[in-house]
Enzyme design. Structure first.
Site, mmCIF file in Angstrom:
data_model
loop_
_atom_site.group_PDB
_atom_site.id
_atom_site.type_symbol
_atom_site.label_atom_id
_atom_site.label_comp_id
_atom_site.label_asym_id
_atom_site.label_seq_id
_atom_site.Cartn_x
_atom_site.Cartn_y
_atom_site.Cartn_z
ATOM 1 N N CYS A 29 -8.611 -5.520 -9.548
ATOM 2 C CA CYS A 29 -8.263 -4.449 -10.479
ATOM 3 C C CYS A 29 -7.837 -3.246 -9.631
ATOM 4 O O CYS A 29 -8.667 -2.609 -8.985
ATOM 5 C CB CYS A 29 -9.494 -4.150 -11.333
ATOM 6 S SG CYS A 29 -9.193 -3.040 -12.689
ATOM 7 N N CYS A 48 -7.199 -1.220 1.631
ATOM 8 C CA CYS A 48 -6.111 -1.707 2.470
ATOM 9 C C CYS A 48 -6.683 -1.946 3.869
ATOM 10 O O CYS A 48 -7.323 -1.066 4.441
ATOM 11 C CB CYS A 48 -4.991 -0.678 2.518
ATOM 12 S SG CYS A 48 -3.693 -1.086 3.712
ATOM 13 N N CYS A 95 -4.898 0.747 6.558
ATOM 14 C CA CYS A 95 -5.155 2.193 6.587
ATOM 15 C C CYS A 95 -6.483 2.593 5.934
ATOM 16 O O CYS A 95 -6.800 3.767 5.862
ATOM 17 C CB CYS A 95 -4.009 2.959 5.940
ATOM 18 S SG CYS A 95 -3.899 2.795 4.142
ATOM 19 N N CYS A 98 0.528 3.087 3.555
ATOM 20 C CA CYS A 98 1.024 2.591 4.843
ATOM 21 C C CYS A 98 2.056 1.476 4.741
ATOM 22 O O CYS A 98 2.595 1.052 5.758
ATOM 23 C CB CYS A 98 -0.146 2.122 5.700
ATOM 24 S SG CYS A 98 -0.936 0.607 5.105
ATOM 25 N N CYS A 132 0.844 -1.192 0.000
ATOM 26 C CA CYS A 132 0.000 0.000 0.000
ATOM 27 C C CYS A 132 0.883 1.248 0.000
ATOM 28 O O CYS A 132 1.807 1.368 0.807
ATOM 29 C CB CYS A 132 -0.901 -0.017 1.226
ATOM 30 S SG CYS A 132 -1.924 1.470 1.391
#
Length: 140
Positions: free
Chosen positions: A120, A97, A100, A51, A48
């Protein structure tokens, strides 16, 4: 996954580029075929951009022809969360995510075997960490 990362809107704006902020924090979408990870095949882990939470292994990436990086499965069941997205006059499954709550993209049931899923994902929502490098987990 490690503990949740909760930051104020001001803190997110300071940490992220304007494009990352628009996608991760305001559920935006980059235009198809412009993301830096479309067509890449480098081994490693996608994390991510907000984070550093590990999201996908490069070996799960496939060419979907949609203009966004696509994956068959996350690195772990608890790496992502999903929720119904009814924007744009349709019902889709949004992918976030789990650490976060950053918007990553959507998952669709039209992917290849073995999962039949197509995650996607916006390139701007991720960073690529090559094999052999430490994963960069961001703290508050």
């Amino acid at each position: 996954m490690t503990d949740k990362l909760i930051l104020s809107d001001d803190e997110w704006q300071k940490r992220l580029t304007p494009e990352e902020y628009a996608v991760l924090r305001h559920h935006g979408t980059e235009r198809p075929w412009v993301g830096c990870f479309v067509g890449t095949k480098d081994p490693g882990t996608y994390v991510c951009a907000g984070c550093g939470n590990p999201l996908f292994r490069a070996g799960e990436k496939f060419e979907s022809g949609t203009g966004w990086p696509s994956f068959t499965r996350p690195v772990a069941a608890d790496a992502l969360t999903e929720r119904v997205d009814r924007t744009l006059g349709m019902s889709r499954t949004e992918v976030l995510c789990a650490r976060c709550d950053g918007h990553l993209g959507h998952v669709f049931p039209d992917g290849p075997a073995p999962t039949g899923l197509r995650y996607c994902i916006n390139s701007v929502s991720m960073r690529h960490v090559p094999d052999g490098y430490a994963l960069p987990l961001v703290t508050a």
